[in-house]
Structure formats: C-alpha cells, structure tokens
Design an enzyme around this catalytic site. Structure first.
Site, PDB file in Angstrom:
ATOM      1  N   ALA A  76      13.844 -49.629  32.962  1.00 33.93           N
ATOM      2  CA  ALA A  76      14.030 -48.305  32.522  1.00 33.93           C
ATOM      3  C   ALA A  76      12.953 -47.969  31.201  1.00 33.93           C
ATOM      4  CB  ALA A  76      15.550 -48.207  32.197  1.00 33.93           C
TER       5      ALA A  76
ATOM      6  N   THR B 274      23.923 -46.252  30.698  1.00 33.31           N
ATOM      7  CA  THR B 274      24.357 -45.926  29.339  1.00 33.31           C
ATOM      8  C   THR B 274      25.438 -45.031  29.229  1.00 33.31           C
ATOM      9  OG1 THR B 274      23.323 -44.850  27.412  1.00 33.31           O
ATOM     10  CG2 THR B 274      22.246 -44.318  29.454  1.00 33.31           C
ATOM     11  N   ASP B 275      26.032 -44.982  27.850  1.00 31.49           N
ATOM     12  CA  ASP B 275      27.013 -44.007  27.854  1.00 31.49           C
ATOM     13  C   ASP B 275      26.482 -42.399  27.394  1.00 31.49           C
ATOM     14  OD1 ASP B 275      25.758 -44.494  25.160  1.00 31.49           O
ATOM     15  OD2 ASP B 275      27.621 -44.561  24.202  1.00 31.49           O
ATOM     16  N   GLU B 276      24.945 -42.623  27.136  1.00 27.23           N
ATOM     17  CA  GLU B 276      24.499 -41.323  26.979  1.00 27.23           C
ATOM     18  C   GLU B 276      24.475 -40.141  27.974  1.00 27.23           C
ATOM     19  OE1 GLU B 276      20.922 -41.376  24.457  1.00 27.23           O
ATOM     20  OE2 GLU B 276      21.349 -43.592  23.960  1.00 27.23           O
TER      21      GLU B 276
ATOM     22  N   TYR C 269      15.867 -38.600  28.584  1.00 26.86           N
ATOM     23  CA  TYR C 269      16.169 -39.853  28.913  1.00 26.86           C
ATOM     24  C   TYR C 269      17.736 -39.881  29.414  1.00 26.86           C
ATOM     25  CZ  TYR C 269      18.229 -44.667  28.239  1.00 26.86           C
ATOM     26  OH  TYR C 269      19.282 -45.790  28.073  1.00 26.86           O
TER      27      TYR C 269
ATOM     28  N   SER D 184      17.492 -38.468  33.023  1.00 26.70           N
ATOM     29  CA  SER D 184      16.966 -39.452  33.871  1.00 26.70           C
ATOM     30  C   SER D 184      18.028 -40.603  34.244  1.00 26.70           C
ATOM     31  CB  SER D 184      15.629 -40.006  33.498  1.00 26.70           C
ATOM     32  OG  SER D 184      15.713 -40.837  32.292  1.00 26.70           O
ATOM     33  N   LYS D 185      18.581 -41.007  33.456  1.00 27.37           N
ATOM     34  CA  LYS D 185      19.730 -42.250  33.549  1.00 27.37           C
ATOM     35  C   LYS D 185      20.746 -41.585  34.220  1.00 27.37           C
ATOM     36  CE  LYS D 185      19.746 -45.978  32.476  1.00 27.37           C
ATOM     37  NZ  LYS D 185      19.073 -47.243  33.084  1.00 27.37           N
TER      38      LYS D 185
ATOM     39  N   ASN E 116      25.456 -48.330  22.531  1.00 24.91           N
ATOM     40  CA  ASN E 116      24.092 -48.732  21.722  1.00 24.91           C
ATOM     41  C   ASN E 116      24.151 -50.459  21.677  1.00 24.91           C
ATOM     42  OD1 ASN E 116      24.045 -45.738  21.166  1.00 24.91           O
ATOM     43  ND2 ASN E 116      22.268 -46.211  20.013  1.00 24.91           N
TER      44      ASN E 116
ATOM     45  N   ASP F  19      15.369 -33.969  11.665  1.00 27.97           N
ATOM     46  CA  ASP F  19      16.083 -34.506  12.762  1.00 27.97           C
ATOM     47  C   ASP F  19      15.611 -34.415  14.014  1.00 27.97           C
ATOM     48  OD1 ASP F  19      18.666 -35.430  13.762  1.00 27.97           O
ATOM     49  OD2 ASP F  19      19.901 -33.562  13.498  1.00 27.97           O
TER      50      ASP F  19
ATOM     51  N   HIS G 193      19.776 -33.877  18.966  1.00 32.91           N
ATOM     52  CA  HIS G 193      20.106 -34.976  18.530  1.00 32.91           C
ATOM     53  C   HIS G 193      21.804 -35.175  18.858  1.00 32.91           C
ATOM     54  CE1 HIS G 193      20.416 -38.418  14.993  1.00 32.91           C
ATOM     55  NE2 HIS G 193      20.783 -38.692  16.360  1.00 32.91           N
TER      56      HIS G 193
HETATM   57  P1  NAD Z   1      13.575 -51.875  27.046  1.00 31.30           P
HETATM   58  O1  NAD Z   1      12.877 -50.744  26.944  1.00 31.30           O
HETATM   59  O2  NAD Z   1      13.605 -52.895  25.788  1.00 31.30           O
HETATM   60  O3  NAD Z   1      13.192 -52.626  28.221  1.00 31.30           O
HETATM   61  C1  NAD Z   1      12.974 -51.952  29.586  1.00 31.30           C
HETATM   62  C2  NAD Z   1      12.205 -53.120  30.307  1.00 31.30           C
HETATM   63  O4  NAD Z   1      11.874 -52.580  31.843  1.00 31.30           O
HETATM   64  C3  NAD Z   1      10.799 -53.433  29.769  1.00 31.30           C
HETATM   65  O5  NAD Z   1      10.708 -54.792  30.143  1.00 31.30           O
HETATM   66  C4  NAD Z   1       9.736 -52.856  30.477  1.00 31.30           C
HETATM   67  O6  NAD Z   1       8.521 -53.666  30.755  1.00 31.30           O
HETATM   68  C5  NAD Z   1      10.432 -52.850  32.201  1.00 31.30           C
HETATM   69  N1  NAD Z   1      10.088 -51.528  32.682  1.00 31.30           N
HETATM   70  C6  NAD Z   1       9.854 -50.295  32.402  1.00 31.30           C
HETATM   71  N2  NAD Z   1       9.502 -49.588  33.526  1.00 31.30           N
HETATM   72  C7  NAD Z   1       9.362 -50.423  34.532  1.00 31.30           C
HETATM   73  C8  NAD Z   1       9.002 -50.242  35.883  1.00 31.30           C
HETATM   74  N3  NAD Z   1       8.520 -48.958  36.403  1.00 31.30           N
HETATM   75  N4  NAD Z   1       9.072 -51.244  36.789  1.00 31.30           N
HETATM   76  C9  NAD Z   1       9.451 -52.478  36.441  1.00 31.30           C
HETATM   77  N5  NAD Z   1       9.851 -52.814  35.100  1.00 31.30           N
HETATM   78  C10 NAD Z   1       9.665 -51.752  34.194  1.00 31.30           C
HETATM   79  O7  NAD Z   1      15.218 -51.399  27.414  1.00 31.30           O
HETATM   80  P2  NAD Z   1      16.544 -52.073  27.065  1.00 31.30           P
HETATM   81  O8  NAD Z   1      16.890 -51.601  25.719  1.00 31.30           O
HETATM   82  O9  NAD Z   1      16.541 -53.540  27.435  1.00 31.30           O
HETATM   83  O10 NAD Z   1      17.301 -51.409  28.081  1.00 31.30           O
HETATM   84  C11 NAD Z   1      17.702 -51.814  29.538  1.00 31.30           C
HETATM   85  C12 NAD Z   1      18.453 -51.167  30.162  1.00 31.30           C
HETATM   86  O11 NAD Z   1      19.786 -50.882  29.968  1.00 31.30           O
HETATM   87  C13 NAD Z   1      17.883 -49.668  30.561  1.00 31.30           C
HETATM   88  O12 NAD Z   1      18.518 -49.445  31.785  1.00 31.30           O
HETATM   89  C14 NAD Z   1      18.857 -48.938  29.628  1.00 31.30           C
HETATM   90  O13 NAD Z   1      19.072 -47.640  30.030  1.00 31.30           O
HETATM   91  C15 NAD Z   1      20.151 -49.754  29.538  1.00 31.30           C
HETATM   92  N6  NAD Z   1      21.056 -49.456  28.260  1.00 31.30           N
HETATM   93  C16 NAD Z   1      20.284 -49.796  27.080  1.00 31.30           C
HETATM   94  C17 NAD Z   1      20.975 -49.605  25.869  1.00 31.30           C
HETATM   95  C18 NAD Z   1      20.484 -49.989  24.668  1.00 31.30           C
HETATM   96  O14 NAD Z   1      21.074 -49.910  23.488  1.00 31.30           O
HETATM   97  N7  NAD Z   1      19.178 -50.414  24.343  1.00 31.30           N
HETATM   98  C19 NAD Z   1      22.222 -49.347  25.909  1.00 31.30           C
HETATM   99  C20 NAD Z   1      23.063 -49.019  27.261  1.00 31.30           C
HETATM  100  C21 NAD Z   1      22.338 -49.238  28.276  1.00 31.30           C
HETATM  101  P1  TYD Z   2      18.239 -45.043  18.752  1.00 28.15           P
HETATM  102  O1  TYD Z   2      18.198 -46.642  18.393  1.00 28.15           O
HETATM  103  O2  TYD Z   2      16.906 -44.540  19.054  1.00 28.15           O
HETATM  104  O3  TYD Z   2      19.358 -45.123  19.768  1.00 28.15           O
HETATM  105  P2  TYD Z   2      19.879 -43.752  20.627  1.00 28.15           P
HETATM  106  O4  TYD Z   2      19.021 -42.778  20.386  1.00 28.15           O
HETATM  107  O5  TYD Z   2      19.584 -44.000  22.081  1.00 28.15           O
HETATM  108  O6  TYD Z   2      21.284 -43.746  20.157  1.00 28.15           O
HETATM  109  O7  TYD Z   2      19.042 -44.341  17.367  1.00 28.15           O
HETATM  110  C1  TYD Z   2      20.279 -44.567  17.170  1.00 28.15           C
HETATM  111  C2  TYD Z   2      20.603 -43.376  16.203  1.00 28.15           C
HETATM  112  O8  TYD Z   2      19.795 -43.379  15.025  1.00 28.15           O
HETATM  113  C3  TYD Z   2      20.363 -42.199  16.689  1.00 28.15           C
HETATM  114  O9  TYD Z   2      21.585 -41.223  16.237  1.00 28.15           O
HETATM  115  C4  TYD Z   2      19.189 -41.716  16.105  1.00 28.15           C
HETATM  116  C5  TYD Z   2      19.079 -42.381  14.778  1.00 28.15           C
HETATM  117  N1  TYD Z   2      17.710 -42.897  14.209  1.00 28.15           N
HETATM  118  C6  TYD Z   2      17.469 -42.519  13.013  1.00 28.15           C
HETATM  119  O10 TYD Z   2      18.229 -42.047  12.341  1.00 28.15           O
HETATM  120  N2  TYD Z   2      16.369 -43.118  12.370  1.00 28.15           N
HETATM  121  C7  TYD Z   2      15.349 -43.714  13.315  1.00 28.15           C
HETATM  122  O11 TYD Z   2      14.182 -44.173  13.011  1.00 28.15           O
HETATM  123  C8  TYD Z   2      15.745 -43.934  14.758  1.00 28.15           C
HETATM  124  C9  TYD Z   2      14.779 -44.759  15.625  1.00 28.15           C
HETATM  125  C10 TYD Z   2      16.920 -43.410  15.084  1.00 28.15           C
END
Ligand code: NAD
Ligand code: TYD
Length: 359
Positions: A81, A132-134, A158, A161-162, A187, A289, A293
C-alpha cells in the site's frame, strides 16, 4: 507456500522475517519497491531459498496471474500500500492507484486462481487483507473505542483509499465466495520503519540534534502496537480466523503524540547523558497542524482476544525501548534511507531489477 505483497516495506519485511524464523513454509514476496520498499530490510535472509523476491506491481494483472499459476500459494497476505497520511494529502493519486485499483486487481487475480482450485484447496485458501484503524475516522475524548462494527468514516485520502479497499475485499467474499480475512490495526512501531513516520523520525532527529516536529498541540491520540505483535496477530488470524470476518488489532495503549515524543527523549537522555542536546525535549518544536488531522484513535481488540486468544506481548515501555535500541544500532540503515543510498544498495546487490530478483 504463501504470497506476500509489500514484503519489502516496514510491516511486510518484519512479517517475512518473522515467518521464516518460525516456519519453513516458503514466501513469494511481490513488491514494487516504491520509495518505501527497501530490500536491505531483508538482508538477514539474503540467499535463503525459502524467500523468493519478485519485483512488480499489484496493479499488473498479467504478472499476478503468472505468479499465482507458478507458485500456487495457499494464501495471499496483502500488505502492499501507499501508507503515509501526509503524502496522501500532497498526492492522493498514488493512493487510489495502489490501495484501491491495485487491491481490486489483486482480488480479481486471486479470485481467478481460487476458482480453478480443487474443492479442498479452495476451502483451505485465504486472502488476508492488512488494513488500518484509520478507516473508522476520529474519536472524541469520551467515545467508545473502534470495534469491528463501528461505521467507516475515513477522513484522509489515505484512510479513504484503505476503506475502499476493505469494502472491495468484503464484496469479493460476499459476491464470489473468496475466503477473505481483514485486519484493522492501530499505529505500528519498531525496526525498519521509514523515518517519515512519527516514532522513527523523532528518534533519528533527536540523535542528530535536529528539531522534533509536533503537529498542532501534540494532544492527538494514537494507539501504538509493536510491529512484532502485529505480525503475530496476522499469523493467528491467517490460521484460525473465521472466513469473511474482520479483526481489530491494537495495543491497548493510547498515548498523546507529546507523551510518545517525551518518552523517546527521556530514554535517549538516559542512554546519552553526555549529549550536548540533553535534555532532548528541548528539541521539541510545535509546527503547523496536518490538514484534517484525526484527533483520537482507539482500538477495542476484544474480538481477536476472545476468538483467537491474541494479546500483545510487548508493553509500550518494552517495545519503545527495543525500538530506540534498534535505531541506535542501525544508524547506517537510517542514514542510507535518508540519503537515498538504500536505492543504490538495492541496485548494487541485485543489479537490474527489471522483471525478477531473488535475494
Ligand atoms: P510501507 O509504506 O512501509 O510499505 C509498503 C510496501 O508496499 C513497500 O515495500 C512498497 O514498495 C510496497 N508497494 C507500494 N505500492 C505497491 C504496488 N503498487 N505494488 C507492489 N508493492 C507496492 O507500509 P507499512 O507501514 O509496512 O504498511 C503495510 C500495510 O499495513 C499497509 O497496507 C498499511 O495500510 C497497513 N497498516 C500500517 C500501519 C502502520 O502503522 N504502519 C498500521 C495499520 C495498518
Ligand atoms: P504518523 O506516524 O504519520 O501516523 P498516522 O498519521 O498514520 O497516525 O503520525 C502519528 C501521529 O503523529 C499523528 O497524529 C501525526 C503526528 N506527527 C507529528 O506530530 N509530527 C510528525 O512529524 C509526524 C510525521 C507525525
């Protein structure tokens, strides 16, 4: 054999490493290697014949059809994603392309493959969608936590789209019978997280003596889960989750952004008492901000605990200490991500990545 998408990203690479540490079942790892994909995350399994890396896009139907026919996986685990809210505000198009259209294309390919399996293989097959929970939107201070029946109210490109991708997954189960599972997690933090997200950004900036940007008043609340716990939950949902269901995954750990940043600062103060920027809190800088947000996310993770017996193993205190230690030990990894050098590393290691590569 399982097929993982996005296995070079933060959570996907942690999942692949965990999977191969616990089982000998091979993994085909399909990743487009966008800016967020980093094969260096998988250096620990370089040369391991159980890991088959394939460079490609989930929007490429022909590639997907070929991979599924060649490897005949028993499950698809869909991590790929675009994942960063701030990027989705600046450029939502990529989020629609990968998260919505890409997920649709993957579902179509999985459905085509699944419908050609024999009955036993069809029953055993799973399509696990990592979300995601978002998608549930933003909570007020006294609102109940998100449960699996909370209505979707996504607020950012974001999360919209999810949310769309979650709906497509649901529809492919109800309409075509594809055996799907969806997880909605809070997160994550831990090793290999790209330093554009709050926790790795703050650790990296604090170590470099740079400002720690906090959006708005810093009182937005997130629930934080250690990435290893998320991977564990996904494995349990894959093996024992009820087909067609969704499972919320969370850390029972709501924190304001300010308290997260202060905790990281105090850990670094303890580890680097002689640093010229002690106390690290002096680096905190309140900035403009984020538009739209979300104020608060909180997960009710009782369903996965009740049905599958899963609870997080790490507390925030233990998980964040491990994470800070990992970033301290891996400053070269951070440096290569920040300089863009990780892209050179990939091409040096694996040469022309057109088509296929198998680290
Ligand atoms: P990330 O951005 O670190 O990694 C995404 C990966 O997907 C990358 O390796 C990228 O190259 C690959 N990718 C992107 N577009 C692609 C495409 N079109 N085809 C094939 N590969 C592609 O993301 P993450 O933080 O590891 O998140 C992974 C999944 O977990 C996502 O679906 C995200 O929505 C979900 N998620 C993330 C979090 C979080 O806190 N990071 C929390 C809940 C859910
Ligand atoms: P982030 O790690 O981008 O995750 P998400 O927006 O998916 O929750 O951000 C976590 C929280 O931190 C969010 O409330 C936005 C805030 N944030 C900052 O305050 N400063 C920063 O530089 C970033 C990247 C995020």
């Amino acid at each position: 054999m399982i097929l993982v998408t996005g296995g070079a990203g933060f959570i996907g690479s942690n999942f692949v490493l965990d999977w191969l540490a616990r089982s000998d079942e091979p993994v085909v790892n399909l990743d487009a290697l966008t800016y967020a994909g980093n094969l260096e995350n998988l250096a620990g399994i370089e040369g391991d014949p159980r890991h088959l890396f394939r460079h490609g896009d989930i929007g490429d139907a022909a590639l997907l059809g070929g991979l599924l026919a060649e490897f005949r996986p028993r499950a698809v685990l869909h991590f790929a994603a675009e994942s960063h809210v701030d990027r989705s505000i600046l450029g939502p198009g990529d989020f629609v392309r990968t998260n919505v259209t890409g997920t649709f294309t993957l579902l179509q390919a999985a459905q085509g493959y699944w419908s050609g399996l024999d009955r036993a293989a069809q029953q055993a097959f799973r399509f696990l969608h990592v979300s995601t929970d978002e998608v549930y939107g933003s909570l007020g201070p006294d609102d109940a936590s998100f449960s699996e029946t909370t209505p979707y109210q996504p607020n950012s490109p974001y999360s919209a789209s999810k949310a769309a991708s979650d709906h497509f997954v649901r529809a492919w189960h109800h309409t075509y019978g594809l055996p799907t599972l969806t997880t909605n997690c809070s997160n994550n933090y831990g090793p290999f997280q790209f330093p554009e997200k709050l926790i790795p950004l703050v650790i990296a900036n604090a170590l470099a003596g740079k400002p720690l940007p906090i959006y708005g008043d810093g009182l937005n609340i997130r629930d934080w889960l250690y990435v290893g716990d998320h991977c564990d939950a996904i494995r349990q949902v894959l093996e024992r989750g009820r087909v067609g269901e969704t499972y919320n995954i969370g850390g029972w750990n709501e924190q304001t952004n300010l308290s997260v940043v202060r905790l990281i600062c105090s850990i670094l103060d303890g580890l680097h008492p002689a640093s010229p920027v002690v106390p690290h809190e002096q680096l905190i800088s309140f900035v403009k901000d984020r538009p739209g947000h979300d104020r608060r996310y909180a997960i009710d993770a009782r369903k996965i605990e009740r049905e599958l017996g899963w609870r997080p193993a790490e507390t925030f205190e233990t998980g964040i200490r491990k994470t800070v230690a990992w970033y301290l030990d891996n400053q070269a990894w951070v440096g290569r991500v920040q300089s863009g050098g990780y892209r050179d590393w990939i091409s040096r290691q694996y040469g022309g990545l057109n088509g296929q590569a198998s680290p």
